[in-house]
Design a protein around this motif. Sequence first.
Motif, mmCIF file in Angstrom:
data_model
loop_
_atom_site.group_PDB
_atom_site.id
_atom_site.type_symbol
_atom_site.label_atom_id
_atom_site.label_comp_id
_atom_site.label_asym_id
_atom_site.label_seq_id
_atom_site.Cartn_x
_atom_site.Cartn_y
_atom_site.Cartn_z
ATOM 1 N N THR A 195 0.833 -1.200 0.000
ATOM 2 C CA THR A 195 0.000 0.000 0.000
ATOM 3 C C THR A 195 0.872 1.256 0.000
ATOM 4 O O THR A 195 2.065 1.186 0.290
ATOM 5 C CB THR A 195 -0.932 0.051 1.234
ATOM 6 O OG1 THR A 195 -0.123 0.088 2.414
ATOM 7 C CG2 THR A 195 -1.874 -1.134 1.291
ATOM 8 N N SER A 196 0.252 2.374 -0.308
ATOM 9 C CA SER A 196 0.934 3.664 -0.252
ATOM 10 C C SER A 196 -0.085 4.732 0.107
ATOM 11 O O SER A 196 -1.211 4.690 -0.371
ATOM 12 C CB SER A 196 1.569 3.991 -1.604
ATOM 13 O OG SER A 196 2.083 5.304 -1.593
ATOM 14 N N ASP A 197 0.320 5.689 0.919
ATOM 15 C CA ASP A 197 -0.584 6.788 1.257
ATOM 16 C C ASP A 197 -0.626 7.840 0.154
ATOM 17 O O ASP A 197 -1.379 8.792 0.240
ATOM 18 C CB ASP A 197 -0.223 7.419 2.602
ATOM 19 C CG ASP A 197 1.067 8.221 2.571
ATOM 20 O OD1 ASP A 197 1.884 8.019 1.642
ATOM 21 O OD2 ASP A 197 1.270 9.035 3.473
ATOM 22 N N CYS A 198 0.182 7.651 -0.901
ATOM 23 C CA CYS A 198 0.181 8.632 -1.988
ATOM 24 C C CYS A 198 0.054 7.955 -3.353
ATOM 25 O O CYS A 198 0.423 8.533 -4.370
ATOM 26 C CB CYS A 198 1.416 9.520 -1.919
ATOM 27 S SG CYS A 198 2.970 8.633 -1.940
ATOM 28 N N ASP A 199 -0.471 6.740 -3.379
ATOM 29 C CA ASP A 199 -0.696 6.045 -4.648
ATOM 30 C C ASP A 199 -1.935 6.608 -5.320
ATOM 31 O O ASP A 199 -2.873 7.051 -4.661
ATOM 32 C CB ASP A 199 -0.892 4.547 -4.395
ATOM 33 C CG ASP A 199 -0.739 3.705 -5.653
ATOM 34 O OD1 ASP A 199 -0.018 4.120 -6.571
ATOM 35 O OD2 ASP A 199 -1.343 2.626 -5.710
ATOM 36 N N ASN A 200 -1.939 6.608 -6.630
ATOM 37 C CA ASN A 200 -3.096 7.069 -7.394
ATOM 38 C C ASN A 200 -3.807 5.842 -7.966
ATOM 39 O O ASN A 200 -3.334 5.247 -8.931
ATOM 40 C CB ASN A 200 -2.657 8.001 -8.518
ATOM 41 C CG ASN A 200 -3.813 8.492 -9.354
ATOM 42 O OD1 ASN A 200 -4.974 8.239 -9.048
ATOM 43 N ND2 ASN A 200 -3.514 9.201 -10.420
#
Length: 183
Positions: A86-91
């Motif tokens: 996961t990423s908190d800045c993935d689109n």
Amino acid sequence: VFHCIDIQNNVQFANRNETLKFVLKETANFKFYKLEINRVANGVIPPQLSEITLESVDGSVCEAVSDNVKIVPLLSVEVVRPLNITSDCDNPKNKNQQVDNLFDGKPATKWFADKGFLNAFPCYISWEYAKPLKVVSYSLTSGNDVPNRDPKKWVLYGSVNGKDYVVIDKQDNVEFGGRIETK
């Protein structure tokens, strides 16, 4: 409380396409890992990377086959694929450049935060393994375009429970000299 295993500053590479591993001073043994990108090469723009690789050592011990032969266990390096990336800045709308590409083993693919990035650092990427992974080194591979998006400063964390993280490694002023370059 943070326990720092390794700190390196002003890392420079002598040649293009040179591979450097960030070898940890102590083996990290966690089920959860997180990479916090704190700065890119130029400004506050969305980061990109092609690969993240954590290298593990299999600490298996060999049995002696006779009294006359001493078997010395060799540590073999293995690359294990993570779960739950996961990423908190993935689109999520950027279908071809999502965070899962960081662990696909294909440097030609990449992750690009794009519109998931809210013009503020840090930007996190986190992942989990099926069981704790003993990590001795790691590497990052730059994206295929736009050098200004390359991570320049980051922190690698580990956690046993996915909530309480400790610092494993910090890097600052790292410069990627080429596209799809592994450091």
